[in-house]
Write an enzyme that holds these catalytic residues in place. Structure first.
Site, mmCIF file in Angstrom:
data_model
loop_
_atom_site.group_PDB
_atom_site.id
_atom_site.type_symbol
_atom_site.label_atom_id
_atom_site.label_comp_id
_atom_site.label_asym_id
_atom_site.label_seq_id
_atom_site.Cartn_x
_atom_site.Cartn_y
_atom_site.Cartn_z
ATOM 1 N N HIS A 397 -43.844 -45.624 3.870
ATOM 2 C CA HIS A 397 -44.643 -46.016 5.035
ATOM 3 C C HIS A 397 -46.131 -46.111 4.749
ATOM 4 C CE1 HIS A 397 -41.483 -45.555 8.187
ATOM 5 N NE2 HIS A 397 -40.963 -44.731 7.280
ATOM 6 N N LYS A 588 -54.491 -45.283 18.688
ATOM 7 C CA LYS A 588 -53.772 -44.952 17.460
ATOM 8 C C LYS A 588 -54.399 -43.680 16.902
ATOM 9 C CE LYS A 588 -55.079 -49.102 16.018
ATOM 10 N NZ LYS A 588 -53.869 -49.746 15.521
ATOM 11 N N ARG A 589 -53.773 -43.063 15.891
ATOM 12 C CA ARG A 589 -54.396 -41.907 15.277
ATOM 13 C C ARG A 589 -55.806 -42.261 14.789
ATOM 14 N NH1 ARG A 589 -51.252 -37.142 14.543
ATOM 15 N NH2 ARG A 589 -53.103 -36.435 13.428
ATOM 16 N N LYS A 594 -58.471 -46.934 9.735
ATOM 17 C CA LYS A 594 -58.168 -47.719 10.933
ATOM 18 C C LYS A 594 -59.444 -48.265 11.585
ATOM 19 C CE LYS A 594 -53.982 -44.970 11.851
ATOM 20 N NZ LYS A 594 -52.837 -45.881 11.941
ATOM 21 N N THR A 695 -47.435 -50.538 14.627
ATOM 22 C CA THR A 695 -46.411 -50.916 15.597
ATOM 23 C C THR A 695 -47.039 -51.044 16.987
ATOM 24 O OG1 THR A 695 -45.845 -48.553 15.638
ATOM 25 C CG2 THR A 695 -44.361 -50.023 14.440
ATOM 26 N N LYS A 699 -46.477 -53.647 20.317
ATOM 27 C CA LYS A 699 -46.359 -53.218 21.724
ATOM 28 C C LYS A 699 -47.398 -53.925 22.588
ATOM 29 C CE LYS A 699 -44.733 -48.906 19.827
ATOM 30 N NZ LYS A 699 -45.173 -47.600 19.260
HETATM 31 O O1 CKZ Z 1 -45.910 -45.438 9.567
HETATM 32 C C1 CKZ Z 1 -45.801 -46.471 10.545
HETATM 33 C C2 CKZ Z 1 -46.619 -47.663 10.125
HETATM 34 C C3 CKZ Z 1 -48.062 -47.269 9.876
HETATM 35 C C4 CKZ Z 1 -48.107 -46.098 8.897
HETATM 36 C C5 CKZ Z 1 -47.247 -44.967 9.429
HETATM 37 C C6 CKZ Z 1 -47.233 -43.792 8.506
HETATM 38 O O2 CKZ Z 1 -49.448 -45.665 8.762
HETATM 39 O O3 CKZ Z 1 -48.778 -48.373 9.380
HETATM 40 O O4 CKZ Z 1 -46.559 -48.641 11.159
HETATM 41 C C7 CKZ Z 1 -44.321 -46.792 10.699
HETATM 42 O O5 CKZ Z 1 -43.846 -47.437 9.567
HETATM 43 N N1 CKZ Z 1 -47.254 -42.514 8.868
HETATM 44 C C8 CKZ Z 1 -47.228 -41.773 7.748
HETATM 45 N N2 CKZ Z 1 -47.196 -42.581 6.727
HETATM 46 N N3 CKZ Z 1 -47.193 -43.838 7.182
HETATM 47 C C9 CKZ Z 1 -47.264 -40.328 7.698
HETATM 48 C C10 CKZ Z 1 -47.057 -39.600 8.851
HETATM 49 C C11 CKZ Z 1 -47.134 -38.211 8.852
HETATM 50 C C12 CKZ Z 1 -47.408 -37.576 7.668
HETATM 51 C C13 CKZ Z 1 -47.588 -38.282 6.520
HETATM 52 C C14 CKZ Z 1 -47.530 -39.669 6.504
HETATM 53 C C15 CKZ Z 1 -47.555 -36.182 7.424
HETATM 54 C C16 CKZ Z 1 -47.828 -36.020 6.090
HETATM 55 C C17 CKZ Z 1 -47.860 -37.351 5.400
HETATM 56 C C18 CKZ Z 1 -47.475 -35.141 8.308
HETATM 57 C C19 CKZ Z 1 -47.689 -33.838 7.815
HETATM 58 C C20 CKZ Z 1 -47.963 -33.651 6.477
HETATM 59 C C21 CKZ Z 1 -48.034 -34.743 5.599
#
Ligand code: CKZ
Length: 850
Positions: A397, A588-589, A594, A695, A699
């Protein structure tokens, strides 16, 4: 010494006893007999509501609170869900189809009541029933806490996938953790983010069913003893481990317009023993209770660091805990439904199960499956490995280096000694294979090794996931290309057929039907309701973009949704909005890549134009929402800046209602359901090459917002679908970003050459928005002028020009509506039904079950 031996025996006896009492069902379950299930008849909704209020809530109408009515409504809907759930489970048992197991540390589900009622087709009945009893559906639904078991897009994607898999009758189970505390609640105090615990289970959870009979022993620590048996075969015993019990909680996942209700199984950690009686008898009552809370800590709280690895032991414990329980459960289901004796019986395993790894978070599953097949079920290593690679697939991701998980070998080996050995063995065989195909390329081997030897010794979870999977996919076309050319370029040479793309999608049930009932009903009146299950039908709206009456009706819906949003915002932060202004929304986060900051630079640019007397301003309301990871200092500073800018701009009489800035606190799924429908402009402005997919972009467009965005992630495909004229694209492309960085990017050049930009940065740096502490944002300005890793200054001028074009088009409401309708009409590709169809056909090889 004798004491030690005694203690060991004592421990092993108590552990065994309490484990058995927990894990009773496993040997008593027999393969289910095929038998038609006869279910009692359901009570009519209004009667059921009356019954549940009294018998489930123990309340009379007079004494009832709004929360009682939520519970009453939820129990009523739940009965209908359970009825289908039972039948779905029976049908899976009878037909024994290949099943998908979606392993994810996050499921960002949000509220369930309205979603379940809609998917079951009983929303109107429920609403009427409540009305007849003098109550209201919306106010009941409002009482439900979000199930916020995820950070952002990755967790929400898992929830959308569950909805699509159930709707498409795919035999699927989600596996995750039942966090006692979900994503923190964000409060804004003095402009700053404050994190409060999300005690979402405080009033119970109507949607979960505890399954004390589905409990598994999960081991940690201890050591490995190799034993050679009488046939000369080496076995590995995991000795003296700590035990934790994983107990299942099942949550129903009702499909839309089908009887299928799938299962989301979430694991909760329970101590194996209530008290250590020895300590108790020593008078050490507190310590004996503490040990219990120690093991239960594992499922206590979700890690809130979206896209940044934490490296903490508890996080690895969480990963192994839920993965081990899930794989035990998966194999138990396989074994109890057939006679599994010889190798040929096990050979059927990949025909019956497909496991999808949602990023590397559950990648330890590759080693755990080997552990269970080899150490517990006695399969030969090579045979077991051939099964593993047919079973697992991995979705990546993100390319962000800080999100790539690695664990120090030391920590890994202490917590999971046997798994470290297994990983070494997997790596050994992998490296031998690579060396065979690329003889002597030691640098290649160092780069692809599962063990990174360059930063201390660390286990690279992404490499384990790639080696252990038959298919690796990215989440949008651009992202999947970048995976093959950058992050996994070496692996793509070694395994040229492993890499593929599956572009993300969103469920139209929650994000259109539920969030935007007015738009859904306008569409239904125009083209029927077939789009709910087949989003390609939205294309029938295309000619209506040229229909004046339809445009008017479409605008009326948007206006209503903006009013609803404005009311909500006023109730939250006491800011009044102009509903005729352009609602410009970035939710978004909060992350530097971003580029919420770029949006802020635009806001201040507009503010300056107003201050300098510009006449031709399109009134705007700029809305931000999103959480910062608690330890991400810069992201939190950006939130503070947004709030400080909002305070100055919103209070400046010269601005009037030409510009308002809002920070929407505690952005979560239930907030998103109000924000997306109320948006005109969708901000998707990440530096090209950094956002894997996004995503929220989908939406927004589905709810009739136009996008301003870079050619990043799924924006590229949104542009392809809606057409170049119906989207606002600006900024450097991915190759241009790479070139700019390679040729010595100097952000100061842009600062000196652009007077408007210079004015904005000087204001921020000199404390214009933080008079009481002028240096508050110095770090932001310094960072932009000296590093600017995400090329904000390089993209600034083009972004501003593009925003000016947005403002111009918005003045022509007919043209704006025409484009917005075309956006809705062309969103078919972004249904998660399409996405799941691709996973099912190309990766899982599973079929729908009727
Ligand atoms: O995944 C979405 C995409 C976004 C992408 C997001 C994502 O940024 O562009 O639309 C669905 O495919 N999230 C993470 N990586 N990609 C992600 C989320 C949480 C955590 C990590 C990566 C997390 C981590 C690493 C939480 C706790 C510890 C470490």
């Amino acid at each position: 010494m004798i004491g030690l031996v005694f203690a060991k025996i004592y421990l092993s006896v108590t552990v065994k006893y309490s484990l058995e009492s927990y894990i009773r069902m496993k040997n008593t379950t027999k393969p289910a007999k095929k038998q038609a299930i006869v279910l009692p008849k359901l009570t009519p909704v209004k009667q059921a509501l009356q019954n549940h209020l009294i018998f489930s809530c123990f309340k009379t109408d007079r004494a009832s609170t709004p929360r009682d009515w939520y519970h009453t409504a939820a129990y009523t809907v739940r009965d209908h869900v359970v009825e289908r759930w039972v039948r779905t489970a029976a049908s899976y048992n009878d037909q024994d189809p290949k099943r998908v197991y979606y392993l994810s540390l996050e499921f960002l589900i949000g509220r369930m009541l309205t979603n379940a009622a809609l998917n079951l087709g009983i929303k109107d009945e429920l609403s009427d029933g409540l009305e007849a009893l003098g109550r209201n559906m919306e106010s009941a639904a409002e009482m439900e806490n979000d199930a916020a078991l995820g950070n952002g897009g990755l967790g929400r994607l898992a929830a959308c996938f569950l909805d699509s898999m159930a709707t498409m009758d795919i035999p699927a189970t989600g596996y995750g953790i039942r966090y006692e505390y979900g994503m923190f609640k964000q409060a804004i105090e003095h402009g700053q983010q404050v994190e409060n615990p999300d005690n979402w289970l405080r009033y119970g959870n109507v949607w979960e069913f505890q399954r004390p009979e589905a409990a598994y022993d999960v081991k940690f620590y201890g050591h490995v003893v190799p034993v050679t048996d009488e046939h000369g075969v080496k076995h590995h015993h995991w000795c003296n481990p700590q035990h934790v019990v994983a107990m299942a909680y099942d949550v129903p996942v009702p499909g839309y317009g089908t009887d299928t209700v799938n299962n989301l199984r979430l694991w909760s950690a329970k101590a194996t023993k209530d008290f250590d009686l020895r300590q108790f008898n020593d008078g050490n009552y507190e310590q004996s209770v503490e040990e219990r809370t120690d093991s239960e800590t594992i499922s206590k709280v979700l890690y809130p660091n979206d896209a940044s690895a934490s490296g903490r032991e508890l996080r690895l414990k969480q990963q192994y805990f839920f993965v081990s329980a899930s794989i035990q459960d998966i194999l138990r289901r396989f074994i109890t439904t057939r006679d599994v004796k010889a190798e040929k019986d096990w050979a059927d395993l990949p025909n019956k199960i497909a496991i999808q790894l949602n990023d590397t978070h559950p990648a330890i599953g590759v080693a755990e499956m080997m552990h269970q097949l080899v150490d517990i079920h006695g399969l030969a290593w090579n045979f077991a490995w051939s099964l593993v690679v047919k079973i697992f697939a991995y979705t990546n991701h993100t390319l962000m280096p800080e999100a790539l998980e690695t664990w120090s070998v030391e920590l890994f080996g202490t917590l999971l000694p046997r798994h470290l050995e297994i990983i070494y063995e997997i790596n050994q065989q992998f490296i031998t294979m690579v060396n065979h195909h690329f003889p002597g390329d030691t640098e290649l081997i160092q780069r692809v090794s599962i063990i990174d030897e360059t930063h201390g010794r660390r286990v690279r979870m992404a490499h384990l996931a790639v080696v252990g999977s038959h298919t690796v996919n990215g989440v949008a076309a651009l992202h999947s290309e970048l995976l093959k050319t950058t992050l996994f370029a070496d692996f793509n040479k070694i395994y040229p057929n492993k890499f593929t793309n599956v572009t993300n999608g969103i469920t139209p049930r929650r994000w259109l039907n539920q969030a935007n009932p007015q738009l859904a009903s306008l569409i239904t009146r125009a083209i029927g309701d077939g789009f709910q299950k087949d989003l390609t039908q939205l294309a029938k709206l295309t000619p209506l973009a040229n229909d004046k009456d339809f445009r008017k009706a479409f605008r009326a819906v948007k206006h209503d949704n903006k009013l609803r949003l404005a009311r909500k915002i006023e109730s939250l932060i006491d800011v009044k909005l102009n509903p005729n202004s352009l609602f410009d929304v970035q939710i978004k986060r909060i992350h530097e890549y971003k580029r919420q900051l770029l949006n802020v630079l635009h806001v201040i640019t507009l503010y300056n134009r107003i201050r300098h007397g510009a006449k031709d301003i399109t009134p705007r309301t700029v809305i931000f929402g999103g959480k910062a990871a608690p330890g991400y200092w810069m992201a939190k500073l950006i939130i503070r800046l947004i709030n400080d800018v909002a305070a100055i701009v919103n209070d400046d009489p010269v601005v009037g209602d030409k510009l308002k800035v809002v920070f929407y606190p505690n952005y979560e799924v239930s907030a998103a359901e109000i924000l997306f429908p109320g948006s005109d402009l969708s901000e998707q402005i990440s530096t090209a090459g950094t956002e894997a997919s996004g995503t929220g972009n989908m939406k927004m467009a589905l709810n009739g917002a136009l996008t301003i965005g870079t050619l990043d992630g799924a924006n590229v495909e949104i542009k392809e679908e809606v057409g170049d004229d119906n989207i606002f694209i600006f900024g450097l492309t991915t190759p241009q970003v790479a070139e700019t960085k390679a040729s010595g990017y100097n952000p100061r050049d842009y600062y000196h050459q652009n007077a408007a930009l210079k004015e904005v940065l000087d204001m921020i740096g000199s404390g214009f928005f933080s008079l009481e502490e002028p240096s508050r944002y110095q770090a932001i300005v310094d960072n932009l002028l000296n590093n600017d890793n995400y090329l904000l200054l390089a993209d600034y001028a083009d972004y501003i020009a593009c925003q000016d074009e947005v403002a111009k088009v918005y003045k022509d409401q007919e043209e704006w509506s025409r484009r917005a309708i075309l956006n809705v009409a062309r969103m078919a590709k972004f249904s998660s039904d399409r996405t799941i169809g691709e996973y099912a056909n190309n990766i899982w090889q599973v079929q729908s079950l009727k």
